[in-house]
Design a protein around this motif. Sequence first.
Motif, PDB file in Angstrom:
ATOM      1  N   GLU A 514       6.002   5.723  10.007  1.00 43.47           N
ATOM      2  CA  GLU A 514       5.721   7.144  10.238  1.00 43.47           C
ATOM      3  C   GLU A 514       6.404   8.045   9.212  1.00 43.47           C
ATOM      4  OE1 GLU A 514       9.346   6.116  12.847  1.00 43.47           O
ATOM      5  OE2 GLU A 514       7.499   5.156  12.141  1.00 43.47           O
ATOM      6  N   HIS A 515       7.447   7.537   8.549  1.00 40.04           N
ATOM      7  CA  HIS A 515       8.197   8.376   7.612  1.00 40.04           C
ATOM      8  C   HIS A 515       7.614   8.385   6.197  1.00 40.04           C
ATOM      9  CE1 HIS A 515      11.296   9.324  10.488  1.00 40.04           C
ATOM     10  NE2 HIS A 515      11.465   8.051  10.756  1.00 40.04           N
ATOM     11  N   TYR A 516       6.709   7.466   5.903  1.00 40.68           N
ATOM     12  CA  TYR A 516       6.152   7.420   4.544  1.00 40.68           C
ATOM     13  C   TYR A 516       5.175   8.568   4.285  1.00 40.68           C
ATOM     14  CZ  TYR A 516       8.437   2.913   4.227  1.00 40.68           C
ATOM     15  OH  TYR A 516       9.395   1.924   4.200  1.00 40.68           O
ATOM     16  N   ARG A 517       4.779   9.289   5.326  1.00 42.51           N
ATOM     17  CA  ARG A 517       3.880  10.437   5.136  1.00 42.51           C
ATOM     18  C   ARG A 517       4.577  11.583   4.404  1.00 42.51           C
ATOM     19  NH1 ARG A 517       4.388  14.107  10.059  1.00 42.51           N
ATOM     20  NH2 ARG A 517       6.032  13.167  11.315  1.00 42.51           N
ATOM     21  N   TYR A 518       5.915  11.539   4.327  1.00 48.67           N
ATOM     22  CA  TYR A 518       6.654  12.592   3.628  1.00 48.67           C
ATOM     23  C   TYR A 518       6.801  12.304   2.134  1.00 48.67           C
ATOM     24  CZ  TYR A 518       7.973  13.999   8.353  1.00 48.67           C
ATOM     25  OH  TYR A 518       7.944  14.398   9.672  1.00 48.67           O
ATOM     26  N   PHE A 519       6.373  11.118   1.705  1.00 51.68           N
ATOM     27  CA  PHE A 519       6.512  10.740   0.304  1.00 51.68           C
ATOM     28  C   PHE A 519       5.400  11.378  -0.538  1.00 51.68           C
ATOM     29  CE2 PHE A 519       9.420   7.952   2.249  1.00 51.68           C
ATOM     30  CZ  PHE A 519      10.239   7.414   1.264  1.00 51.68           C
ATOM     31  N   PRO A 520       5.546  11.389  -1.878  1.00 52.95           N
ATOM     32  CA  PRO A 520       4.524  12.007  -2.732  1.00 52.95           C
ATOM     33  C   PRO A 520       3.148  11.381  -2.527  1.00 52.95           C
ATOM     34  CG  PRO A 520       6.501  11.512  -4.000  1.00 52.95           C
ATOM     35  CD  PRO A 520       6.684  10.877  -2.657  1.00 52.95           C
ATOM     36  N   GLN A 521       2.134  12.143  -2.858  1.00 56.78           N
ATOM     37  CA  GLN A 521       0.749  11.703  -2.683  1.00 56.78           C
ATOM     38  C   GLN A 521       0.488  10.367  -3.376  1.00 56.78           C
ATOM     39  OE1 GLN A 521      -2.095  14.605  -4.004  1.00 56.78           O
ATOM     40  NE2 GLN A 521      -3.864  13.302  -3.605  1.00 56.78           N
ATOM     41  N   GLU A 522       1.053  10.199  -4.558  1.00 56.15           N
ATOM     42  CA  GLU A 522       0.873   8.957  -5.322  1.00 56.15           C
ATOM     43  C   GLU A 522       1.277   7.740  -4.497  1.00 56.15           C
ATOM     44  OE1 GLU A 522       3.813   6.793  -8.346  1.00 56.15           O
ATOM     45  OE2 GLU A 522       3.237   8.806  -8.982  1.00 56.15           O
ATOM     46  N   ILE A 523       2.444   7.804  -3.849  1.00 55.80           N
ATOM     47  CA  ILE A 523       2.925   6.674  -3.049  1.00 55.80           C
ATOM     48  C   ILE A 523       2.089   6.532  -1.784  1.00 55.80           C
ATOM     49  CG2 ILE A 523       4.877   5.779  -1.705  1.00 55.80           C
ATOM     50  CD1 ILE A 523       6.746   6.926  -3.780  1.00 55.80           C
ATOM     51  N   ARG A 524       1.794   7.644  -1.118  1.00 61.20           N
ATOM     52  CA  ARG A 524       1.010   7.583   0.126  1.00 61.20           C
ATOM     53  C   ARG A 524      -0.346   6.918  -0.111  1.00 61.20           C
ATOM     54  NH1 ARG A 524       2.184  13.100   0.415  1.00 61.20           N
ATOM     55  NH2 ARG A 524      -0.044  13.596   0.383  1.00 61.20           N
ATOM     56  N   GLU A 525      -0.986   7.262  -1.223  1.00 58.42           N
ATOM     57  CA  GLU A 525      -2.327   6.740  -1.499  1.00 58.42           C
ATOM     58  C   GLU A 525      -2.308   5.290  -1.974  1.00 58.42           C
ATOM     59  OE1 GLU A 525      -4.104   9.437  -4.253  1.00 58.42           O
ATOM     60  OE2 GLU A 525      -4.530  10.965  -2.724  1.00 58.42           O
ATOM     61  N   GLU A 526      -1.235   4.890  -2.657  1.00 55.70           N
ATOM     62  CA  GLU A 526      -1.196   3.554  -3.255  1.00 55.70           C
ATOM     63  C   GLU A 526      -0.421   2.537  -2.424  1.00 55.70           C
ATOM     64  OE1 GLU A 526       0.084   3.802  -7.356  1.00 55.70           O
ATOM     65  OE2 GLU A 526      -0.971   5.699  -7.637  1.00 55.70           O
ATOM     66  N   LEU A 527       0.234   2.987  -1.363  1.00 62.47           N
ATOM     67  CA  LEU A 527       1.074   2.111  -0.554  1.00 62.47           C
ATOM     68  C   LEU A 527       0.228   1.041   0.139  1.00 62.47           C
ATOM     69  CD1 LEU A 527       4.102   1.936   0.113  1.00 62.47           C
ATOM     70  CD2 LEU A 527       3.656   3.320   2.142  1.00 62.47           C
ATOM     71  N   GLU A 528       0.624  -0.213  -0.052  1.00 64.28           N
ATOM     72  CA  GLU A 528      -0.129  -1.345   0.497  1.00 64.28           C
ATOM     73  C   GLU A 528       0.679  -2.010   1.613  1.00 64.28           C
ATOM     74  OE1 GLU A 528      -1.927  -5.616  -1.128  1.00 64.28           O
ATOM     75  OE2 GLU A 528      -1.281  -4.073  -2.558  1.00 64.28           O
ATOM     76  N   LEU A 529       0.087  -2.051   2.812  1.00 64.47           N
ATOM     77  CA  LEU A 529       0.741  -2.699   3.951  1.00 64.47           C
ATOM     78  C   LEU A 529       0.648  -4.212   3.817  1.00 64.47           C
ATOM     79  CD1 LEU A 529      -0.311  -0.682   7.122  1.00 64.47           C
ATOM     80  CD2 LEU A 529       2.011  -1.259   6.463  1.00 64.47           C
ATOM     81  N   VAL A 530       1.788  -4.885   3.955  1.00 66.76           N
ATOM     82  CA  VAL A 530       1.827  -6.338   3.752  1.00 66.76           C
ATOM     83  C   VAL A 530       2.641  -6.986   4.867  1.00 66.76           C
ATOM     84  CG1 VAL A 530       2.486  -8.184   2.154  1.00 66.76           C
ATOM     85  CG2 VAL A 530       1.757  -5.976   1.247  1.00 66.76           C
ATOM     86  N   GLU A 531       2.163  -8.128   5.346  1.00 67.53           N
ATOM     87  CA  GLU A 531       2.966  -8.908   6.291  1.00 67.53           C
ATOM     88  C   GLU A 531       4.191  -9.427   5.556  1.00 67.53           C
ATOM     89  OE1 GLU A 531       2.332  -8.965   9.365  1.00 67.53           O
ATOM     90  OE2 GLU A 531       0.286  -8.152   9.304  1.00 67.53           O
ATOM     91  N   ILE A 532       5.314  -9.478   6.238  1.00 66.47           N
ATOM     92  CA  ILE A 532       6.563  -9.843   5.574  1.00 66.47           C
ATOM     93  C   ILE A 532       6.483 -11.229   4.927  1.00 66.47           C
ATOM     94  CG2 ILE A 532       7.691 -10.852   7.619  1.00 66.47           C
ATOM     95  CD1 ILE A 532      10.266  -9.351   6.662  1.00 66.47           C
ATOM     96  N   GLU A 533       5.697 -12.131   5.526  1.00 64.29           N
ATOM     97  CA  GLU A 533       5.565 -13.486   4.980  1.00 64.29           C
ATOM     98  C   GLU A 533       4.791 -13.503   3.663  1.00 64.29           C
ATOM     99  OE1 GLU A 533       4.477 -12.572   7.975  1.00 64.29           O
ATOM    100  OE2 GLU A 533       6.046 -13.361   9.303  1.00 64.29           O
ATOM    101  N   LYS A 534       4.046 -12.429   3.375  1.00 61.03           N
ATOM    102  CA  LYS A 534       3.202 -12.383   2.177  1.00 61.03           C
ATOM    103  C   LYS A 534       3.839 -11.599   1.023  1.00 61.03           C
ATOM    104  CE  LYS A 534      -0.591 -14.369   3.898  1.00 61.03           C
ATOM    105  NZ  LYS A 534      -1.253 -15.544   3.286  1.00 61.03           N
ATOM    106  N   ILE A 535       5.045 -11.079   1.237  1.00 61.39           N
ATOM    107  CA  ILE A 535       5.675 -10.233   0.221  1.00 61.39           C
ATOM    108  C   ILE A 535       5.858 -10.981  -1.096  1.00 61.39           C
ATOM    109  CG2 ILE A 535       7.920  -9.243  -0.422  1.00 61.39           C
ATOM    110  CD1 ILE A 535       6.349  -7.245   1.026  1.00 61.39           C
ATOM    111  N   ARG A 536       6.413 -12.192  -1.027  1.00 63.51           N
ATOM    112  CA  ARG A 536       6.658 -12.941  -2.265  1.00 63.51           C
ATOM    113  C   ARG A 536       5.359 -13.159  -3.033  1.00 63.51           C
ATOM    114  NH1 ARG A 536       9.665 -18.817  -3.301  1.00 63.51           N
ATOM    115  NH2 ARG A 536       9.097 -18.920  -5.518  1.00 63.51           N
ATOM    116  N   GLU A 537       4.318 -13.513  -2.316  1.00 62.42           N
ATOM    117  CA  GLU A 537       3.015 -13.774  -2.936  1.00 62.42           C
ATOM    118  C   GLU A 537       2.487 -12.533  -3.657  1.00 62.42           C
ATOM    119  OE1 GLU A 537      -1.450 -14.358  -1.196  1.00 62.42           O
ATOM    120  OE2 GLU A 537       0.138 -15.533  -0.217  1.00 62.42           O
ATOM    121  N   LYS A 538       2.625 -11.369  -3.024  1.00 65.15           N
ATOM    122  CA  LYS A 538       2.128 -10.116  -3.612  1.00 65.15           C
ATOM    123  C   LYS A 538       2.926  -9.727  -4.860  1.00 65.15           C
ATOM    124  CE  LYS A 538      -1.220  -8.837  -0.811  1.00 65.15           C
ATOM    125  NZ  LYS A 538      -2.601  -8.545  -1.295  1.00 65.15           N
TER     126      LYS A 538
END
Length: 547
Positions: A514-538
């Motif tokens: 809920e707190h990422y909505r306060y970040f700049p538009q660039e981050i809000r638009e490009e932010l990719e939700l990832v399962e914690i197990e997939k972080i290394r792969e990404k």
Amino acid sequence: MISFKMLYLKYFPYNPRPFQDELMDRIFMSNIMLCEAPTGSGKSIASLCSFLADKKEEEKIVVLTRTKSQADIYLGEIKKISEKIKKTISAVHLVSKQEICPKLKYSDITYEEFNQLCRVSECEYRDRNDCPYIKLQKKLPRAEVIVASYNYLLYPPLRDYFLDRAETTLENLMVIVDEAHNLLNLDILGRKIKEKTVKLAEKELKERIPLRRIFKGEDSMIDISGWIEPEEIRYLYEMGTEILKEKKISFTFRTACFFLNAYKLRYNENFMIYRQNGEIFLKPIFPSKLIEPLIYCKKLLLMSATLSPIEGYATLYELEKAEVYSMPNLFPKENRRYLVIRSGLNTRLESRDAMLWKKYAKTIEEIYKSTPRITLVFFPSYEILKEVHSFVNFNVFIEPKENKELKTLIEKIKNEKKALLFAVCGGKLSEGVEFTIDGSSIVKTIVIAGLPFPVPNFELELKRELYDRKFGYGRGYFFLHVLPMVNKTLQATGRAIRSANDRAVVVFLDDRLEHYRYFPQEIREELELVEIEKIREKVEEFHKTYA
């Protein structure tokens, strides 16, 4: 928009980058402006050229900076402008007397002690009119540009002194406040004193100091008038001066200076005096009240790479009528990736235990394995850094607490082919530090290991109540918790991509989405939700693409 290119390009010593023309136009046209411009956008040179193009002969440009490195950037740009126009622009870097004094070389004394020693000591430099500080002050009336610390215009007792020495008025000033996000942290203009200092003063005097009783009791606001008599402060000041003459350091004098400042500001509604954890603090309450006198300047520009959300800063600084401008990111979108975990990790107070730190350590290790060169991890605090570090199985470089060790650490990191570096949001490595070789960043992954919200304490609760009363219920939390968190995070994430050729991935290991909505538009638009197990792969996928 009408362009004033011919006026400011006369001073501009480079080929303009994308959006710089628009930035200079806006600065030239605005009387009061809040500007967010990313690292590498050339905002320093743009602001100077726009101000010089609008400057009349009797007016002065004043650049307020927090650090020497920031001041050096402006001084370097002024030199480049002078070369471009083939005319020397008179610029003065106004440093403190203590920094340049050739006589009183005592590193462990306060500025007040130094100043008093300067007043009461014989000085051959002063006697023969050779004092560097006096010479510096004499240059102020003729200076076209003055680069100085925030205190000279934001701290009430110093502002009148500065204007008098510069032989000018606020109306004839054109002011640039660099890294204006720093005004969130009013500690830079605050003071505090420990009971230990007063105990040492008693030892010097060989007598009990009545005002020491002020340290006893619960955390609370303090009405200084009910605790201290002017005669007591005067006595401590005079006795402290005598001790200072003999020993070159005096806890009695330090005690007198703190309470003298507190007494002078006792009726100033924007300063609060309070007791917290057995210490006494004197701090400003609202940054807007410190900025308020500057609205009478001919021009006022507050700028930073991290003023998001900029409307929030406009409200907090009470500059709602100011021109507001956020410059787009100039670097290619494909050079960066923002990842955030969907769930599984956060640093809420109630979540903190050994299992959490172990999970953070494991996730960071996985990210480190998939990152070339440098993985830079930022934690909310040194305490959390230590907890996570205890579970990490790799060699880790850790941000030093002493400034003198910083340069050595950075050189070591630059010589490593691959390294894991732990730092703290808002610490020494999160602002003004470059991890570059031949202009290219060697930081390939930034990890935000927990959103850096401030830890609740009496001061925050007290200020939150005052902010809610002034701005409306709930706004105190936004200004005192959310804005500082966003700012510290953005300062940290900005350590990786420093030029158009840099590439990096930023990983947010905190699932409070809920707190990422306060970040700049660039981050809000490009932010990719990832399962914690997939972080290394990404992370691995991103770096392989640009290997």
